[in-house]
Scaffold this motif. Structure first.
Motif: not given
Ligand code: SF4
Lengths: 152, 422
Positions: A92-93, A95, A97-98, A101, A113, A115
Motif C-alpha cells: 500500500i506504500a 516505491p 506501490f508507487q 500506481y 489504486l 492496494a
C-alpha cells in the motif's frame, strides 16, 4: 501445467479471470477482474482500485485470519482452471506501490489504486468436465442413474 | 503513598501468544502491532546494515518524543507489516525488553526472545526530504512523512506548559522540543506559509505517495477569544496547502484544541479542511482534571466534549473524532484501580460521544522520559485488545466511519486498523 504456462495464461488479455473471496459469513464473493497479473515466483498480483470494495475487505480478512482465496481462469480456447491461494502481502506504500500506481493509471486512466495484493498460489487445478465425467464413470460407478444404462 | 512504580522489564513474552489464543477474532498482526508499540523496538547492528539513508526514512523532526533518553537520528523512523499496517514505534533501551528487529538474508524480521515473528519493512523516504524551499529551509523540517500521509507540525510549543503543571501529564512536547533543538537547530519555530506551499507542491510530484495531510501542534491560548491565534495559524497553513489543489476541499485532518463554533466555521469555510480532531486524552472528567490540568482549567471537560459534538454539525458524522491516550486512565495514583473498571468507564463515555456522531480513537500509551508520567507503566496487551475492539464495535453500532484517521491515512491507532473491515 507449468508455472510459466499458467502465468502466460493469466497475462493473456483474452483470458477471463474471476477472483473469489469470502464475505464475513463465509459467502463466496466472485469478482470478474482485469486487474490480475502474474507476480514473482508462484504468486499472482491483484490490483484493487477501491479502498472501500467488498473484495478489499475480504482480502484484508483473509490475510488477518488466514482464509483462502481462489482465482477462476477461463482461457480464450475454453480451458478452465482454478488457482487456490492465500494473500501474503498488501502493498500500500513505498516505491513498489508507487511504480504499480503509475503503471496502473497509465494503463487504466484516472482511477486510484488502493492496494496491490500478492497472492501466494498454493495449487492450480484444471477444470475439464469431459475428463471429470470419464473419471467418475470409471472410478465411482454408483454415481449414475440407471436409465442411462438401461436397454432401449 | 509511594505511587511511582518501578518500571519492570516487559517479561511477558507469553502474553502475545496468549492473546492470540484468547482472542481468535482479533487480527494477530494488530495484536503484534500493539505489543510492539507497548514495548518498543531495538534494531540490531545487522538490521542497521539494511538501512539506507538514501532510501529509507530515518527518525526526523517530530512533535512528541521517544522512550530513549537520547534521540538517535540515524535509526529508522518506523515499520510496516506485510498487511500494510504501520507500526509507529520508537526505539527502547534494551533493558526494557523491546522487540528486536534483526536481519535475515536481505530482509528484516521482528523477533522476541529469539523467536522470529513477522517480516517488517522500513518506511521509505519521500523525495521532497532531499529538497529545500526557495528560502533555503530543508523541506524535511517543514513537513514530515508517514507511508501515505504528510504531517505538518504547526508549532512545537504548547501554551499549557507555560504555567507550571498546565501541560498534560503524559506529554513531553516541550521537553522533547528542547531535546531536538540541539540536533535540529535549523528547524523553524513555526513553518512559514510560503515554505509550506512549496514543500507540498514538491511532495505532490511523487505519484501515489500521499493520500492526506495531518496538521497539529501545541495549543495556542492567545487571541481575542481563547485559541483565536491558533485558528488563524491553521487557516494560514491550510490555505497555503490548498494553493496546490484544483478542488476547494482536500483530504486533511486537523488535530487541535477544542475550538468554538465560530472558529470551527472559519476553518470549514475558509480552508480545504475536511475533518477535525480534538483530543480529550482521557474519557473521564475527574481524571481529565488531574491529567490535563491546562485543558481542564481553560475549557473544562464538558465544554471540550460539547465542542466536539458541535463540530459534527460543521464537519459531518464520521469526520470528527477525539483521541485518547489509551491506558493513561490507569495511571497511578488517581486512575482507575483495575483494567475492567477503566475499560467500562472509557467505552461508556465513548458511546456517549458516538451516539452524537463523534468517534473515539486511541493510541498506545508510552510513558515517556520527558513527561510527568515518566515512571508509570502502561497496561497489558489484553487491555489494549479489549479497548481497540470496544471502540471498533461502537463504530459498527453507530455506523461511524473513520476514513480520515484509518490504517493508511494515519496508522497509529489499533482500533482504526480494524476499520479496514467496515
Ligand atoms: S494539549 Fe496536552 S497533549 Fe497537547 S501538546 Fe499541550 S500538553 Fe501536550
Amino acid at each position: 501445467m507449468s508455472l510459466a504456462e499458467f502465468h502466460a495464461l493469466i497475462a493473456a488479455p483474452a483470458t477471463l479471470k474471476i477472483l473469489v473471496t469470502t464475505d464475513e459469513d463465509g459467502t463466496p464473493r466472485p469478482a470478474v477482474s482485469d486487474f490480475i497479473a502474474p507476480g514473482d515466483g508462484g504468486t499472482l498480483l491483484y490490483f484493487e482500485p477501491l479502498e472501500s470494495s467488498k473484495t478489499q475487505r475480504n482480502l484484508t480478512r483473509a490475510i488477518w485470519f488466514d482464509r483462502p482465496v481462489s482465482v477462476v481462469v477461463v482461457a480464450a480456447d475454453g480451458r478452465r482452471f482454478t488457482a487456490r491461494g492465500r494473500p501474503q502481502r498488501a502493498v500500500i506504500a513505498g516505491p513498489r506501490f508507487q511504480a504499480h500506481y503509475a503503471a496502473f493509471r497509465a494503463d487504466r486512466g484516472d482511477v486510484d489504486l488502493a492496494a496491490v495484493w500478492v497472492i501466494d498460489v498454493t495449487g492450480v487445478e484444471g477444470l475439464d468436465l469431459g475428463a471429470d465425467i470419464a473419471t467418475e464413470e470409471r472410478e465411482r460407478p454408483f454415481f449414475r442413474h440407471l436409465d442411462r444404462i438401461a436397454r432401449a | 503513598m509511594n505511587y511511582v512504580l518501578t518500571r519492570t522489564h516487559f517479561d511477558d513474552t507469553a502474553t502475545l501468544r496468549e492473546a492470540w489464543a484468547k482472542y481468535p477474532d482479533f487480527p494477530r498482526l494488530i495484536a503484534l502491532k500493539i505489543d510492539v508499540q507497548r514495548r518498543g523496538v531495538h534494531y540490531t547492528d545487522g538490521a542497521l546494515t539494511l538501512v539506507d539513508p538514501a532510501l529509507h526514512q530515518l527518525r526526523s523532526a517530530n512533535i512528541f518524543g521517544t522512550r530513549d533518553e537520547k534521540v538517535r537520528y540515524l535509526l529508522p523512523d518506523s515499520l510496516l507489516l506485510r498487511d500494510g499496517t504501520s507500526i509507529v514505534v520508537d526505539p527502547a533501551p534494551l533493558e526494557w525488553g523491546p522487540y528486536v528487529v534483526d536481519r535475515v538474508d536481505d530482509r528484516l524480521f521482528l523477533f522476541d526472545q529469539g523467536e522470529r515473528l513477522e517480516e517488517v519493512e522500513l518506511w521509505h523516504k519521500p523525495a521532497f526530504y532531499d529538497r529545500s524551499t526557495s528560502s533555503g529551509v530543508p523541506m524535511n523540517l517543514i513537513a514530515q512523512a508517514r507511508p501515505q500521509r504528510i504531517n505538518i507540525f504547526q508549532s512545537s510549543f504548547c501554551y499549557f506548559w507555560a504555567k507550571d503543571d498546565g501541560g498534560c501529564q503524559f506529554c513531553d512536547i516541550v521537553n522533547f522540543t528542547k531535546q531536538q533543538r540541539e540536533v535540529l537547530s535549523d528547524r523553524p519555530e513555526r513553518p512559514r506559509a510560503r515554505d509550506i506551499a512549496e514543500t507540498v507542491k514538491e511532495a505532490l510530484k511523487e505519484k501515489g505517495r500521499f493520500t492526506t495531510f495531518c496538521l497539529t501542534g501545541g495549543s495556542v491560548l492567545k487571541g481575542e477569544e481563547l485559541f483565536d491565534l491558533e485558528v488563524s495559524h491553521y487557516i494560514e497553513t491550510l490555505q497555503a496547502i490548498g494553493e496546490n489543489f484544483t478542488t476547494k476541499k482536500f483530504p486533511s485532518q486537523l488535530v487541535a484544541s477544542a475550538f468554538n463554533e465560530k472558529q470551527l466555521r472559519r476553518l470549514w469555510e475558509e480552508t480545504g479542511l475536511t475533518s477535525y480532531t480534538s483530543d480529550l486524552e482521557v474519557l473521564n472528567e475527574r481524571l481529565f482534571e488531574w491529567i490535563c490540568p491546562g485543558k481542564a482549567k481553560h475549557v473544562g471537560y464538558r465544554e471540550w466534549r460539547d465542542r466536539l459534538i458541535r463540530a459534527v454539525d460543521i464537519f459531518g458524522r464520521g469526520n470528527v473524532n477525539t483521541g485518547i491516550v489509551g491506558g493513561v486512565e490507569l495511571a497511578r495514583p488517581l486512575g482507575f484501580q483495575g483494567e475492567g473498571e477503566a475499560l467500562e468507564a472509557t467505552l461508556s463515555e465513548a458511546e456517549y460521544l458516538a451516539e452524537r456522531g463523534v468517534t473515539t480513537i486511541h493510541t498506545v500509551w508510552v510513558p515517556r522520559p520527558g513527561s510527568q508520567f515518566r515512571d508509570q507503566v502502561a497496561p497489558s496487551l489484553d487491555y489494549y485488545i479489549r479497548l481497540a475492539s470496544g471502540l471498533h464495535r461502537l463504530r459498527v453500532k453507530y455506523g461511524l466511519s473513520i476514513d480520515f484517521d484509518d490504517y493508511r491515512r494515519c496508522g497509529n491507532h489499533p482500533d482504526t486498523d480494524l476499520a479496514r473491515l467496515l
